[in-house]
Write a protein that holds these residues in place. Structure first.
Motif, PDB file in Angstrom:
ATOM      1  N   GLY A 283       0.920  -1.420  -0.001  1.00  0.00           N
ATOM      2  CA  GLY A 283       0.114  -0.027  -0.149  1.00  0.00           C
ATOM      3  C   GLY A 283       0.707   1.362   0.187  1.00  0.00           C
ATOM      4  N   SER A 284       1.837   1.356   0.643  1.00  0.00           N
ATOM      5  CA  SER A 284       2.688   2.414   0.879  1.00  0.00           C
ATOM      6  C   SER A 284       3.616   2.728  -0.329  1.00  0.00           C
ATOM      7  CB  SER A 284       3.562   2.426   1.918  1.00  0.00           C
ATOM      8  OG  SER A 284       4.517   1.412   1.693  1.00  0.00           O
ATOM      9  N   ARG A 285       3.699   1.716  -1.281  1.00  0.00           N
ATOM     10  CA  ARG A 285       4.378   1.736  -2.642  1.00  0.00           C
ATOM     11  C   ARG A 285       3.302   2.484  -3.695  1.00  0.00           C
ATOM     12  NH1 ARG A 285       9.311  -0.809  -1.539  1.00  0.00           N
ATOM     13  NH2 ARG A 285       9.766   0.332  -3.266  1.00  0.00           N
ATOM     14  N   VAL A 286       2.130   2.506  -3.424  1.00  0.00           N
ATOM     15  CA  VAL A 286       1.234   2.835  -4.488  1.00  0.00           C
ATOM     16  C   VAL A 286       1.282   4.506  -4.359  1.00  0.00           C
ATOM     17  CG1 VAL A 286      -1.069   3.089  -5.445  1.00  0.00           C
ATOM     18  CG2 VAL A 286      -0.101   0.739  -4.228  1.00  0.00           C
ATOM     19  N   GLU A 287       1.761   5.133  -5.469  1.00  0.00           N
ATOM     20  CA  GLU A 287       1.923   6.728  -5.597  1.00  0.00           C
ATOM     21  C   GLU A 287       2.256   7.061  -6.779  1.00  0.00           C
ATOM     22  OE1 GLU A 287       5.173   7.380  -2.849  1.00  0.00           O
ATOM     23  OE2 GLU A 287       6.679   6.481  -4.014  1.00  0.00           O
ATOM     24  N   PRO A 288       2.247   8.239  -7.296  1.00  0.00           N
ATOM     25  CA  PRO A 288       2.351   8.833  -8.515  1.00  0.00           C
ATOM     26  C   PRO A 288       3.702   8.638  -8.923  1.00  0.00           C
ATOM     27  CG  PRO A 288       0.977  10.420  -7.329  1.00  0.00           C
ATOM     28  CD  PRO A 288       1.385   9.354  -6.300  1.00  0.00           C
ATOM     29  N   GLY A 289       4.076   8.131 -10.201  1.00  0.00           N
ATOM     30  CA  GLY A 289       5.362   7.846 -10.622  1.00  0.00           C
ATOM     31  C   GLY A 289       5.632   6.503 -10.654  1.00  0.00           C
ATOM     32  N   VAL A 290       5.277   5.509  -9.753  1.00  0.00           N
ATOM     33  CA  VAL A 290       5.579   4.205  -9.944  1.00  0.00           C
ATOM     34  C   VAL A 290       4.870   3.382 -10.969  1.00  0.00           C
ATOM     35  CG1 VAL A 290       3.611   3.296  -8.417  1.00  0.00           C
ATOM     36  CG2 VAL A 290       5.958   2.016  -8.291  1.00  0.00           C
ATOM     37  N   THR A 291       5.419   2.520 -11.491  1.00  0.00           N
ATOM     38  CA  THR A 291       4.899   1.481 -12.591  1.00  0.00           C
ATOM     39  C   THR A 291       4.064   0.341 -11.724  1.00  0.00           C
ATOM     40  OG1 THR A 291       6.930   0.155 -12.984  1.00  0.00           O
ATOM     41  CG2 THR A 291       6.566   2.473 -14.027  1.00  0.00           C
ATOM     42  N   THR A 292       3.267  -0.052 -12.656  1.00  0.00           N
ATOM     43  CA  THR A 292       2.627  -1.308 -12.096  1.00  0.00           C
ATOM     44  C   THR A 292       3.597  -2.492 -12.270  1.00  0.00           C
ATOM     45  OG1 THR A 292       1.692  -1.572 -14.385  1.00  0.00           O
ATOM     46  CG2 THR A 292       0.178  -0.551 -12.656  1.00  0.00           C
TER      47      THR A 292
ATOM     48  N   GLY B 271       2.900  -3.581 -16.009  1.00  0.00           N
ATOM     49  CA  GLY B 271       3.737  -3.208 -17.268  1.00  0.00           C
ATOM     50  C   GLY B 271       4.122  -2.051 -16.970  1.00  0.00           C
ATOM     51  N   PRO B 272       4.596  -1.363 -18.004  1.00  0.00           N
ATOM     52  CA  PRO B 272       5.447   0.070 -17.907  1.00  0.00           C
ATOM     53  C   PRO B 272       4.473   1.345 -17.540  1.00  0.00           C
ATOM     54  CG  PRO B 272       5.071  -0.574 -20.342  1.00  0.00           C
ATOM     55  CD  PRO B 272       4.386  -1.569 -19.574  1.00  0.00           C
ATOM     56  N   LYS B 273       3.291   0.829 -17.301  1.00  0.00           N
ATOM     57  CA  LYS B 273       2.280   2.128 -16.973  1.00  0.00           C
ATOM     58  C   LYS B 273       2.701   2.812 -15.840  1.00  0.00           C
ATOM     59  CE  LYS B 273      -2.569   3.391 -16.395  1.00  0.00           C
ATOM     60  NZ  LYS B 273      -2.662   4.463 -17.325  1.00  0.00           N
ATOM     61  N   THR B 274       2.811   4.140 -15.994  1.00  0.00           N
ATOM     62  CA  THR B 274       3.042   4.842 -14.799  1.00  0.00           C
ATOM     63  C   THR B 274       1.767   5.511 -14.285  1.00  0.00           C
ATOM     64  OG1 THR B 274       5.303   5.607 -15.784  1.00  0.00           O
ATOM     65  CG2 THR B 274       4.382   6.895 -13.671  1.00  0.00           C
ATOM     66  N   LEU B 275       1.731   5.162 -12.771  1.00  0.00           N
ATOM     67  CA  LEU B 275       0.480   5.916 -12.131  1.00  0.00           C
ATOM     68  C   LEU B 275       0.478   7.234 -11.975  1.00  0.00           C
ATOM     69  CD1 LEU B 275       0.002   3.105  -9.476  1.00  0.00           C
ATOM     70  CD2 LEU B 275      -0.942   3.001 -11.565  1.00  0.00           C
ATOM     71  N   LYS B 276      -0.632   7.829 -11.995  1.00  0.00           N
ATOM     72  CA  LYS B 276      -0.664   9.324 -12.115  1.00  0.00           C
ATOM     73  C   LYS B 276      -1.575   9.697 -10.857  1.00  0.00           C
ATOM     74  CE  LYS B 276      -3.845  10.185 -15.730  1.00  0.00           C
ATOM     75  NZ  LYS B 276      -4.340   8.856 -15.936  1.00  0.00           N
ATOM     76  N   ASN B 277      -1.566  10.943 -10.482  1.00  0.00           N
ATOM     77  CA  ASN B 277      -2.362  11.425  -9.345  1.00  0.00           C
ATOM     78  C   ASN B 277      -3.869  11.143  -9.873  1.00  0.00           C
ATOM     79  OD1 ASN B 277      -2.725  12.879  -6.832  1.00  0.00           O
ATOM     80  ND2 ASN B 277      -3.563  14.481  -8.190  1.00  0.00           N
ATOM     81  N   GLY B 278      -4.630  10.839  -8.944  1.00  0.00           N
ATOM     82  CA  GLY B 278      -5.986  10.441  -9.328  1.00  0.00           C
ATOM     83  C   GLY B 278      -6.537   9.183  -9.945  1.00  0.00           C
ATOM     84  N   ASP B 279      -5.324   8.382 -10.240  1.00  0.00           N
ATOM     85  CA  ASP B 279      -6.013   7.138 -10.540  1.00  0.00           C
ATOM     86  C   ASP B 279      -6.260   6.224  -9.337  1.00  0.00           C
ATOM     87  OD1 ASP B 279      -4.817   7.441 -13.272  1.00  0.00           O
ATOM     88  OD2 ASP B 279      -2.895   6.588 -12.960  1.00  0.00           O
ATOM     89  N   ILE B 280      -7.336   5.203  -9.583  1.00  0.00           N
ATOM     90  CA  ILE B 280      -7.590   4.306  -8.718  1.00  0.00           C
ATOM     91  C   ILE B 280      -7.125   2.946  -9.309  1.00  0.00           C
ATOM     92  CG2 ILE B 280      -9.553   5.593  -7.943  1.00  0.00           C
ATOM     93  CD1 ILE B 280     -11.196   3.716  -9.594  1.00  0.00           C
ATOM     94  N   LEU B 281      -6.614   2.124  -8.259  1.00  0.00           N
ATOM     95  CA  LEU B 281      -5.849   0.853  -8.723  1.00  0.00           C
ATOM     96  C   LEU B 281      -6.401  -0.381  -7.731  1.00  0.00           C
ATOM     97  CD1 LEU B 281      -3.483  -0.861  -9.952  1.00  0.00           C
ATOM     98  CD2 LEU B 281      -2.120   0.302  -8.016  1.00  0.00           C
ATOM     99  N   ASN B 282      -6.814  -1.317  -8.352  1.00  0.00           N
ATOM    100  CA  ASN B 282      -6.973  -2.723  -7.771  1.00  0.00           C
ATOM    101  C   ASN B 282      -5.937  -3.437  -7.891  1.00  0.00           C
ATOM    102  OD1 ASN B 282      -7.855  -5.741  -8.005  1.00  0.00           O
ATOM    103  ND2 ASN B 282      -9.400  -4.702  -6.697  1.00  0.00           N
ATOM    104  N   ILE B 283      -5.244  -3.862  -6.683  1.00  0.00           N
ATOM    105  CA  ILE B 283      -4.057  -5.081  -6.794  1.00  0.00           C
ATOM    106  C   ILE B 283      -4.800  -6.374  -6.299  1.00  0.00           C
ATOM    107  CG2 ILE B 283      -2.025  -5.583  -5.885  1.00  0.00           C
ATOM    108  CD1 ILE B 283      -1.191  -2.547  -5.593  1.00  0.00           C
ATOM    109  N   ASP B 284      -4.556  -7.487  -6.948  1.00  0.00           N
ATOM    110  CA  ASP B 284      -5.391  -8.777  -6.702  1.00  0.00           C
ATOM    111  C   ASP B 284      -4.086  -9.630  -6.568  1.00  0.00           C
ATOM    112  OD1 ASP B 284      -6.751 -10.999  -6.465  1.00  0.00           O
ATOM    113  OD2 ASP B 284      -7.669 -10.847  -8.423  1.00  0.00           O
ATOM    114  N   ILE B 285      -4.206 -10.030  -5.422  1.00  0.00           N
ATOM    115  CA  ILE B 285      -2.909 -11.151  -4.906  1.00  0.00           C
ATOM    116  C   ILE B 285      -3.684 -12.455  -4.600  1.00  0.00           C
ATOM    117  CG2 ILE B 285      -1.615 -11.495  -3.009  1.00  0.00           C
ATOM    118  CD1 ILE B 285      -0.682  -9.109  -4.413  1.00  0.00           C
ATOM    119  N   THR B 286      -3.051 -13.560  -5.100  1.00  0.00           N
ATOM    120  CA  THR B 286      -3.195 -14.974  -4.641  1.00  0.00           C
ATOM    121  C   THR B 286      -1.934 -15.589  -4.427  1.00  0.00           C
ATOM    122  OG1 THR B 286      -5.146 -15.063  -5.967  1.00  0.00           O
ATOM    123  CG2 THR B 286      -4.264 -17.309  -5.136  1.00  0.00           C
TER     124      THR B 286
END
Length: 271
Positions: free
Chosen positions: A45-54, A99-114
């Motif tokens: 959770g703490s790593r989800v911020e603008p500028g990081v890639t998926t 992939g290489p997509k960079t997250l930006k301010n205002g995005d919402i993201l679902n992370i699915d873990i199994t």
């Protein structure tokens, strides 16, 4: 979620279901796997911020699962899926490939873990805000989680799968959002995707009756616009047809003697 091998609702009569009831020993192993999956989400959770890639998020989760937890990331190479987690951004409904997509301010993201630990699967997903969310993003994300919890709240021996779907659908549509119908929750245990299919819409009192020892996911995918979705040419990524935002939450559930147990609660998560 999510559903991965994504089970779809069928119009033809379904084949007989082989729904496994877990023994006390198997239930304990499911608890361990579920806790590990939740820990991955707590960690990332703490790593989800603008500028990081998926892709960077995928690598961090992979290293944590393999190196720290001594577990296996179930999505990796599952039916050809190339990554260790799913990352679904904005209008991506489910199964987004990191992939290489960079997250930006205002995005919402679902992370699915199994994760797989000692042969058993723990499956969970969570929504994250990248920077400051819009009013719509915040409301969609909140209502989706509420809907998941309402569906879980009716789980007990003697209830039906239709009770779960009806509780979710009622809350979602009351808030003027729509439930994705092509993808659903699923039984889980030694196998990633088992029977039964757990639809996120339906009529109360219909469908399979729940019994103590069943384990399955509840993972509604909710769109801000219309419910229709499409599969992208990569064969995995599912998006909203109208490009509206989509949100999803997921927990793995055990049916207990008098109700339910959520096997994938995070350390700071309340219900």
């Amino acid at each position: 979620m999510k559903l991965f091998d994504t089970k779809t609702a069928q119009s033809a009569p379904p084949p007989p279901l082989r729904v496994g009831v877990k023994t006390p020993d198997e239930q304990e192993k499911m608890r361990v796997a579920g806790k590990l999956a939740a820990q991955v989400l707590d960690m990332i959770g703490s790593r989800v911020e603008p500028g990081v890639t998926t892709d960077e998020l995928n690598d961090i989760c992979h290293d944590f699962i393999v190196g720290h937890q001594d577990a296996i990331p179930a999505p990796l190479n599952y039916k050809g899926f190339p990554k260790s987690i799913c990352t679904s951004v904005n209008h991506v409904v489910c199964h987004g490939i990191p992939g290489p997509k960079t997250l930006k301010n205002g995005d919402i993201l679902n992370i699915d873990i199994t994760v797989i630990k000692d042969g058993f699967h723990g499956d969970t997903s969570r929504m994250f805000f990248v920077g400051k969310p819009s009013v719509l993003s915040e409301r969609l994300t909140r209502v989706t989680r509420e809907a998941m919890l309402r569906g879980i709240s009716v789980v007990r021996p003697g209830a039906t799968l239709g009770d779960i779907g009806a509780a979710i659908q009622t809350h979602v549509e009351k808030n003027r959002f729509s439930v994705v119908r092509e993808y659903c929750g699923h039984g889980i245990g030694r196998v990633f995707h088992e029977d039964p299919q757990v639809l996120h819409y339906g009529r109360a009192g219909t469908g399979m009756t729940l019994v103590e020892g069943m384990t399955f996911t509840v993972e509604p995918m909710i769109n801000a616009g219309k419910r229709q979705v499409k599969l992208l040419p990569d064969g995995w990524t599912v998006v909203t047809k109208d490009h509206s935002l989509s949100a999803q939450w997921e927990h793995t559930i055990l049916v207990t003697a008098d109700g339910f147990e959520i096997l994938t609660l995070g350390d700071q998560e309340s219900v």
